[in-house]
Design a protein around this motif. Structure first.
Motif, PDB file in Angstrom:
ATOM      1  N   ALA A 255      -2.500   0.036  12.137  1.00 51.74           N
ATOM      2  CA  ALA A 255      -2.965   1.375  11.769  1.00 51.74           C
ATOM      3  C   ALA A 255      -3.644   1.412  10.416  1.00 51.74           C
ATOM      4  O   ALA A 255      -4.247   2.426  10.050  1.00 51.74           O
ATOM      5  N   GLY A 256      -3.571   0.349   9.639  1.00 50.75           N
ATOM      6  CA  GLY A 256      -4.185   0.310   8.316  1.00 50.75           C
ATOM      7  C   GLY A 256      -3.625  -0.856   7.534  1.00 50.75           C
ATOM      8  O   GLY A 256      -2.809  -1.633   8.030  1.00 50.75           O
ATOM      9  N   TYR A 257      -4.093  -0.977   6.299  1.00 53.07           N
ATOM     10  CA  TYR A 257      -3.574  -2.066   5.478  1.00 53.07           C
ATOM     11  C   TYR A 257      -3.782  -1.779   4.002  1.00 53.07           C
ATOM     12  O   TYR A 257      -4.580  -0.911   3.609  1.00 53.07           O
ATOM     13  N   ALA A 258      -3.023  -2.522   3.198  1.00 55.03           N
ATOM     14  CA  ALA A 258      -3.163  -2.492   1.744  1.00 55.03           C
ATOM     15  C   ALA A 258      -3.233  -3.923   1.259  1.00 55.03           C
ATOM     16  O   ALA A 258      -2.409  -4.758   1.646  1.00 55.03           O
ATOM     17  N   GLU A 259      -4.206  -4.213   0.423  1.00 56.31           N
ATOM     18  CA  GLU A 259      -4.396  -5.565  -0.113  1.00 56.31           C
ATOM     19  C   GLU A 259      -4.074  -5.560  -1.606  1.00 56.31           C
ATOM     20  O   GLU A 259      -4.728  -4.853  -2.386  1.00 56.31           O
ATOM     21  N   ILE A 260      -3.075  -6.330  -1.989  1.00 55.05           N
ATOM     22  CA  ILE A 260      -2.594  -6.386  -3.366  1.00 55.05           C
ATOM     23  C   ILE A 260      -3.013  -7.722  -3.962  1.00 55.05           C
ATOM     24  O   ILE A 260      -2.629  -8.782  -3.459  1.00 55.05           O
TER      25      ILE A 260
ATOM     26  N   HIS B 206      -0.805  -6.422   3.404  1.00 53.66           N
ATOM     27  CA  HIS B 206       0.313  -5.726   4.047  1.00 53.66           C
ATOM     28  C   HIS B 206      -0.263  -4.795   5.121  1.00 53.66           C
ATOM     29  O   HIS B 206      -1.043  -3.893   4.811  1.00 53.66           O
ATOM     30  N   VAL B 207       0.140  -5.027   6.367  1.00 53.36           N
ATOM     31  CA  VAL B 207      -0.436  -4.310   7.503  1.00 53.36           C
ATOM     32  C   VAL B 207       0.543  -3.249   7.984  1.00 53.36           C
ATOM     33  O   VAL B 207       1.729  -3.527   8.203  1.00 53.36           O
TER      34      VAL B 207
ATOM     35  N   ARG C 292       6.126   0.377  10.778  1.00 52.41           N
ATOM     36  CA  ARG C 292       6.491  -0.889  10.149  1.00 52.41           C
ATOM     37  C   ARG C 292       5.368  -1.329   9.206  1.00 52.41           C
ATOM     38  O   ARG C 292       4.187  -1.172   9.525  1.00 52.41           O
ATOM     39  N   LEU C 293       5.756  -1.877   8.078  1.00 54.58           N
ATOM     40  CA  LEU C 293       4.814  -2.433   7.120  1.00 54.58           C
ATOM     41  C   LEU C 293       5.161  -3.907   6.973  1.00 54.58           C
ATOM     42  O   LEU C 293       6.246  -4.257   6.495  1.00 54.58           O
ATOM     43  N   MET C 294       4.247  -4.764   7.393  1.00 61.23           N
ATOM     44  CA  MET C 294       4.515  -6.194   7.439  1.00 61.23           C
ATOM     45  C   MET C 294       3.414  -6.962   6.710  1.00 61.23           C
ATOM     46  O   MET C 294       2.227  -6.628   6.846  1.00 61.23           O
TER      47      MET C 294
ATOM     48  N   GLY D 220      -6.868  -4.029  -4.114  1.00 64.86           N
ATOM     49  CA  GLY D 220      -8.254  -4.364  -3.801  1.00 64.86           C
ATOM     50  C   GLY D 220      -8.823  -3.546  -2.661  1.00 64.86           C
ATOM     51  O   GLY D 220      -9.971  -3.085  -2.728  1.00 64.86           O
ATOM     52  N   TYR D 221      -8.039  -3.360  -1.602  1.00 58.84           N
ATOM     53  CA  TYR D 221      -8.469  -2.574  -0.458  1.00 58.84           C
ATOM     54  C   TYR D 221      -7.274  -1.801   0.077  1.00 58.84           C
ATOM     55  O   TYR D 221      -6.139  -2.296   0.066  1.00 58.84           O
ATOM     56  N   PHE D 222      -7.553  -0.610   0.566  1.00 62.54           N
ATOM     57  CA  PHE D 222      -6.502   0.263   1.072  1.00 62.54           C
ATOM     58  C   PHE D 222      -7.149   1.260   2.022  1.00 62.54           C
ATOM     59  O   PHE D 222      -8.189   1.853   1.707  1.00 62.54           O
ATOM     60  N   GLY D 223      -6.556   1.445   3.194  1.00 62.00           N
ATOM     61  CA  GLY D 223      -7.110   2.453   4.086  1.00 62.00           C
ATOM     62  C   GLY D 223      -6.476   2.407   5.462  1.00 62.00           C
ATOM     63  O   GLY D 223      -5.693   1.506   5.794  1.00 62.00           O
ATOM     64  N   LEU D 224      -6.827   3.392   6.262  1.00 63.98           N
ATOM     65  CA  LEU D 224      -6.296   3.542   7.616  1.00 63.98           C
ATOM     66  C   LEU D 224      -7.406   3.347   8.635  1.00 63.98           C
ATOM     67  O   LEU D 224      -8.578   3.681   8.385  1.00 63.98           O
TER      68      LEU D 224
END
Length: 204
Positions: free
Chosen positions: A103-108, A94-95, A46-48, A119-123
């Motif tokens: 498990a990781g996140y992406a910051e837009i 987005h987690v 899931r991506l929330m 801005g940030y992305f990783g596991l």
């Protein structure tokens, strides 16, 4: 094939004790991806969006994802300063959850007109190697293009996972600038444990 911009020449002098040499690569996309979305990984994925995240939860994500790669800038920020960024409605966190576990996140980051920055992305380290990174990046890129932006940007550096730069390029990002820097080692300064990022030797 586009020509790769030349690297800025690193300093000819030795890196002094307590400091590190790093090359930062800045990349951009000027058109949305033309390939179809990557298929969902197997399992309960899931991506929330955390809308907005609490500062403590954001610090957990940032610190856990970033410690192996010497992320330290936001460790050094006061809570109020960090909250002003991550609770801004133009910043999306987005987690990724796997079986209910972060498990990781992406910051837009949409704070600049007509430009969106990843801005940030990783596991989180426990989830590296499970083919989740390409899927998460693909989703982040597609979300980044929503809202009428004209340009997507991201940067990576030689402290990051060695597959980071090839992954960004495989997804359509193209380098437009490289910068060589000498920076303070956050482990020596006490912002990160000295055991962090063992692949990057401490100088001196």
């Amino acid at each position: 094939m586009a020509r790769r911009p030349p690297l800025t020449s690193p300093s000819a002098t030795a890196v002094p004790p307590g400091r590190l040499s790093v090359i930062v690569t800045f990349l951009e996309m000027t058109a949305p991806p033309s390939h179809p979305p990557l298929p969902d990984p197997e399992g309960d994925i899931r991506l929330m969006r955390a809308a907005p995240p609490t500062v403590s939860f954001y610090r957990y994500l940032y610190d856990t994802v970033g410690e192996p790669w010497l992320w330290h800038e936001r460790r050094r920020m006061a809570d109020a300063d960090l909250a002003a960024i991550v609770t801004d409605p133009r910043v999306e966190v987005h987690v990724l959850y796997v079986d209910g576990t972060p498990a990781g996140y992406a910051e837009i980051d949409r704070r600049e007109p007509e430009k969106t920055d990843l801005g940030y992305f990783g596991l989180i380290p426990d989830f590296i190697g499970r083919r989740l990174g390409p899927w998460l990046l693909d989703r982040a890129i597609r979300m980044g293009w929503q809202g009428g932006t004209r340009r997507l940007t991201v940067n990576t550096c030689t402290f990051d996972h060695p597959k980071a730069l090839p992954l960004y390029q495989s997804m359509g990002y193209r380098p437009y600038r490289h910068v060589s820097r000498i920076v303070d080692d956050p482990r020596v300064q006490g912002w990160l444990p000295r055991t962090a990022a063992p692949h990057i030797p401490i100088v001196g």
